[in-house]
Write an enzyme that holds these catalytic residues in place. Structure first.
Site, PDB file in Angstrom:
ATOM      1  N   VAL A   7       3.032 -12.909 -26.606  1.00 47.72           N
ATOM      2  CA  VAL A   7       2.010 -13.867 -27.024  1.00 47.72           C
ATOM      3  C   VAL A   7       2.265 -14.257 -28.474  1.00 47.72           C
ATOM      4  O   VAL A   7       2.459 -13.399 -29.328  1.00 47.72           O
ATOM      5  CB  VAL A   7       0.593 -13.248 -26.911  1.00 47.72           C
ATOM      6  N   CYS A   8       2.283 -15.565 -28.723  1.00 43.83           N
ATOM      7  CA  CYS A   8       2.408 -16.018 -30.115  1.00 43.83           C
ATOM      8  C   CYS A   8       1.461 -17.184 -30.343  1.00 43.83           C
ATOM      9  O   CYS A   8       0.657 -17.517 -29.479  1.00 43.83           O
ATOM     10  CB  CYS A   8       3.855 -16.360 -30.462  1.00 43.83           C
ATOM     11  N   ALA A   9       1.560 -17.797 -31.483  1.00 50.44           N
ATOM     12  CA  ALA A   9       0.620 -18.868 -31.825  1.00 50.44           C
ATOM     13  C   ALA A   9       0.758 -20.060 -30.873  1.00 50.44           C
ATOM     14  O   ALA A   9      -0.230 -20.542 -30.340  1.00 50.44           O
ATOM     15  CB  ALA A   9       0.820 -19.301 -33.273  1.00 50.44           C
TER      16      ALA A   9
END
Length: 104
Positions: A7-9
């Site tokens: 999960v990232c921005a």
């Protein structure tokens, strides 16, 4: 087969890391599904309950607590990807971390 969710921005920078992690898994003969998405897209995936580990990109480390709470419902470990490993896109090291977390 194990499933690793990154999960990232925005889900963009992490896709390169996914490719490198897949290569590391392949080299070790481990069959695994690895995918990346943005923090805003994560909830439906978590609710499906088909994930074995969640790794957060350093840019969303501030969301650790809320991801731990969501993941606790499906009994899945959550960790923040080491900033140096993320910055160097060290797929081998990040994959090793994921395996370690899954083995508990």
């Amino acid at each position: 087969m194990k499933t690793i969710m990154l999960v990232c921005a925005a889900g963009m920078s992490t896709s390169l890391l996914v490719t490198k992690m897949e290569k590391a898994a392949q080299a070790q003969g481990v069959e695994v599904k690895i995918f990346a998405l943005s923090a805003s897209e994560a909830d439906p995936e978590i609710e499906k309950g088909e994930i074995d580990v969640i790794l957060l990109g350093p840019q969303v480390r501030f969301m650790l607590k809320q991801f731990e709470e969501k993941a606790a419902r499906i009994n899945v470990p959550v960790a923040i990807i080491d900033m140096q490993d993320y910055g160097t896109m060290n797929g081998e090291k990040v994959f090793a971390t994921a395996i370690q977390l899954m083995e508990g």
